[in-house]
Design a protein around this motif. Structure first.
Motif, mmCIF file in Angstrom:
data_model
loop_
_atom_site.group_PDB
_atom_site.id
_atom_site.type_symbol
_atom_site.label_atom_id
_atom_site.label_comp_id
_atom_site.label_asym_id
_atom_site.label_seq_id
_atom_site.Cartn_x
_atom_site.Cartn_y
_atom_site.Cartn_z
ATOM 1 N N ALA A 183 1.004 -1.144 -0.066
ATOM 2 C CA ALA A 183 -0.199 -0.055 -0.044
ATOM 3 C C ALA A 183 0.877 1.329 0.006
ATOM 4 N N VAL A 184 1.950 1.244 0.546
ATOM 5 C CA VAL A 184 2.967 2.143 0.611
ATOM 6 C C VAL A 184 3.488 2.468 -0.610
ATOM 7 N N ILE A 185 4.172 1.622 -1.163
ATOM 8 C CA ILE A 185 4.827 1.547 -2.407
ATOM 9 C C ILE A 185 3.654 1.984 -3.509
ATOM 10 N N LYS A 186 2.464 1.521 -3.497
ATOM 11 C CA LYS A 186 1.490 1.956 -4.503
ATOM 12 C C LYS A 186 1.007 3.453 -4.139
ATOM 13 N N GLY A 187 1.104 3.795 -3.009
ATOM 14 C CA GLY A 187 0.676 5.056 -2.647
ATOM 15 C C GLY A 187 1.499 6.157 -3.020
ATOM 16 N N LEU A 188 2.798 5.701 -2.887
ATOM 17 C CA LEU A 188 4.010 6.680 -3.521
ATOM 18 C C LEU A 188 4.240 6.824 -4.772
ATOM 19 N N ALA A 189 3.738 5.720 -5.683
ATOM 20 C CA ALA A 189 3.765 5.736 -7.136
ATOM 21 C C ALA A 189 2.680 6.688 -7.389
ATOM 22 N N PHE A 190 1.425 6.429 -6.858
ATOM 23 C CA PHE A 190 0.265 7.335 -7.234
ATOM 24 C C PHE A 190 0.514 8.702 -7.041
ATOM 25 N N ALA A 191 1.200 8.978 -5.825
ATOM 26 C CA ALA A 191 1.661 10.449 -5.807
ATOM 27 C C ALA A 191 2.762 10.973 -6.485
ATOM 28 N N LYS A 192 3.190 9.869 -7.550
ATOM 29 C CA LYS A 192 4.430 10.563 -8.590
ATOM 30 C C LYS A 192 5.492 10.836 -7.921
ATOM 31 N N CYS A 193 5.830 10.045 -6.922
ATOM 32 C CA CYS A 193 7.013 9.905 -6.065
ATOM 33 C C CYS A 193 7.678 8.712 -6.402
ATOM 34 N N GLY A 194 8.421 8.841 -7.684
ATOM 35 C CA GLY A 194 8.933 7.301 -8.231
ATOM 36 C C GLY A 194 9.871 7.049 -7.433
ATOM 37 N N GLN A 195 11.003 8.029 -7.116
ATOM 38 C CA GLN A 195 12.293 7.528 -6.232
ATOM 39 C C GLN A 195 11.861 6.915 -4.956
ATOM 40 N N GLU A 196 11.040 7.743 -4.320
ATOM 41 C CA GLU A 196 10.634 7.219 -2.943
ATOM 42 C C GLU A 196 10.136 5.884 -3.142
ATOM 43 N N ALA A 197 9.286 5.706 -4.063
ATOM 44 C CA ALA A 197 8.500 4.256 -4.180
ATOM 45 C C ALA A 197 9.530 3.358 -4.253
ATOM 46 N N VAL A 198 10.736 3.467 -5.013
ATOM 47 C CA VAL A 198 11.775 2.375 -5.298
ATOM 48 C C VAL A 198 12.470 2.176 -4.054
ATOM 49 N N ARG A 199 12.753 3.366 -3.359
ATOM 50 C CA ARG A 199 13.513 3.232 -1.944
ATOM 51 C C ARG A 199 12.996 2.301 -1.026
#
Length: 471
Positions: A284-300
């Motif tokens: 849910a966190v990774i998907k949420g970061l991706a949804f918020a266009k925080c790509g680098q954070e999602a990968v981290r």
């Protein structure tokens, strides 16, 4: 109490019950079943209950109970209810209705314990037709005032997606509890009627019914889809005020709600506050970061998840590969997909993972690689895959490949006028006016019409919608 007049037979029954309670194998079940039939004890309610329980404990319902049931000349309603209950929790819930039909044939009157488990089986099987027949029997036999039976009816209609019937049953209930309201809200949410789900929750508050964890999880899901951040925040406050522990299910729902409503910091705050985390919360966190266009954070966060000992699952990789696609991380996406192909994570990539990679290549202009992946993957290409490739082809002015892909889309959906329009426009761009005219003529022959698009422009601080014809 066994209530068997013959002392010798009573002793045998006691011995059989002892064996059933300590049964550990299917062979024992068959041996005991033979003795039941031999001594004509299968009709005894107490013995039958222990036999059914033993079969259920050994996951041996399908092969033993139907044969057992056929030897019951006039089974007691308690035995029938026990059988229905057992099959309702099995992998073959439809057998419950066969038992119910046998009751009807043998003039065994069902009671209020019969219907909840029977309706659960029909809900699992999504058998609306039989469910409506059962509802008629419920009314006929006077069980319309039993809240457990009515809640089971609500669940049947909600599971089948027939929210009109569900609401009708709900409105006619003389009494409603938290389960009644929760089933109604869950049904609206699953039917994607998120506004109605939120209205039902508000009505629940006015009725003075205190929600439980299941209620809140479903309302939070509706808030996430509907963008109802104010209600989502109210629910979070209610959870705090009530002293509820935010477990993984409730926490994941809050994470998802905040992320989908654009409150990524609040989403991360909920995650960090959770005492227990599982793969669903991380996803849910990774998907949420991706949804918020925080790509680098999602990968981290993906790599952090691995470092903390959580093994990614198929959903994780859909999320992270989608992130790579939308963030332009081509090399990282190829690397992660390669690890999937090599079996590092214990499962092979599925069609969704391939779709993410096609989208990744198409967005980055690697059209040859996208086309090669589509041709070589172990799945039939989906509409979404061809659509991603077509978008990439159009963006990169690859008219020849665009033509090929548009034709493939028409093969998959011959009734979708949008693909004909795209193909016609392609031919016009290529100067192939005859081919463009033939496509438009083909649309007329098939009775297809060009869809109207909609755009908007601002003029003098006012927004105006404009209909666009895309051909």
């Amino acid at each position: 109490m066994l209530l068997i007049a013959n002392p010798q037979l009573n002793a045998i029954a006691v011995r059989i019950i002892h064996l059933l309670d300590n049964c550990i194998s299917h062979t024992h079940i068959h041996q005991i079943q033979t003795q039941l039939i031999l001594h004509k004890l299968h009709s005894n309610t107490t013995v039958a209950h222990h036999f059914i329980t033993a079969c259920q404990n050994l996951s041996f319902l399908q092969s033993s109970l139907p044969l057992f049931f056929t030897h019951l000349s006039n089974p007691h309603v308690f035995t029938c209810n026990t059988l229905i209950q057992s099959f309702s929790h099995s992998q073959i819930p439809h057998i419950s209705f066969s038992i119910y039909a046998r009751m009807h044939t043998n003039s065994i009157l069902p009671n209020n314990y019969t219907f909840p488990f029977l309706l659960k089986s029909l809900s699992d099987f999504k058998d609306l037709t039989q469910g409506q027949c059962v509802q008629a029997q419920v009314i006929k036999l006077g069980h319309s005032y039993d809240i457990y039976v009515q809640n089971s009816l609500l669940n049947l209609y909600a599971s089948c997606g027939h929210m009109g019937h569900c609401r009708s049953v709900f409105d006619e209930m003389p009494e409603r509890d938290v389960v009644s309201w929760t089933v109604l809200i869950m049904g609206y949410r699953n039917a994607e009627n998120y506004g109605d789900a939120l209205i039902a929750f508000e009505q629940m508050q006015y009725a003075g019914i205190v929600p439980n964890h299941v209620t809140m999880v479903n309302v939070l899901g509706a808030c996430a889809r509907f963008g109802a951040i104010e209600m989502g925040i109210w629910i979070h406050d209610f959870i705090r005020r009530s002293g509820w522990e935010i477990d993984v299910i409730l926490g994941t729902s809050l994470i998802d709600m905040y992320a989908k409503c654009g409150k990524i910091n609040e989403s991360l705050s909920v995650f960090r506050s959770m005492k227990e985390k599982n793969i669903f919360a991380w996803n849910a966190v990774i998907k949420g970061l991706a949804f918020a266009k925080c790509g680098q954070e999602a990968v981290r966060w993906f790599f952090t998840m691995e470092q903390e000992g959580f093994k990614p699952d198929e959903v994780t990789f859909v999320n992270v590969l989608s992130t790579c696609s939308h963030s332009g991380f081509v090399d990282l996406g190829k690397q992660l997909f390669g690890l999937l192909i090599n079996g590092k994570y214990g499962f092979s990539p599925n069609a969704k993972h391939y779709a993410c990679m096609v989208d990744l290549y198409a967005r980055s202009g690697c059209l040859d690689e996208a086309f090669k992946l589509i041709r070589e993957m172990p799945f039939s290409p989906t509409k979404a895959m061809w659509g991603s490739l077509l978008t990439g082809c159009r963006a990169n002015k690859n008219l020849e490949l665009s033509e090929y892909v548009a034709k493939k889309l028409i093969e998959l959906e011959p009734g979708n006028s949008a693909y004909y329009v795209v193909l016609s426009n392609l031919y016009s761009e290529m100067g192939r006016w005859t081919d463009a005219a033939e496509v438009r003529e083909l649309m007329k022959d098939k009775g297809l019409k060009k869809d109207l698009g909609c755009s908007s422009v601002e003029s003098s601080s006012q927004e105006h919608d404009i209909e666009l014809l895309t051909c």
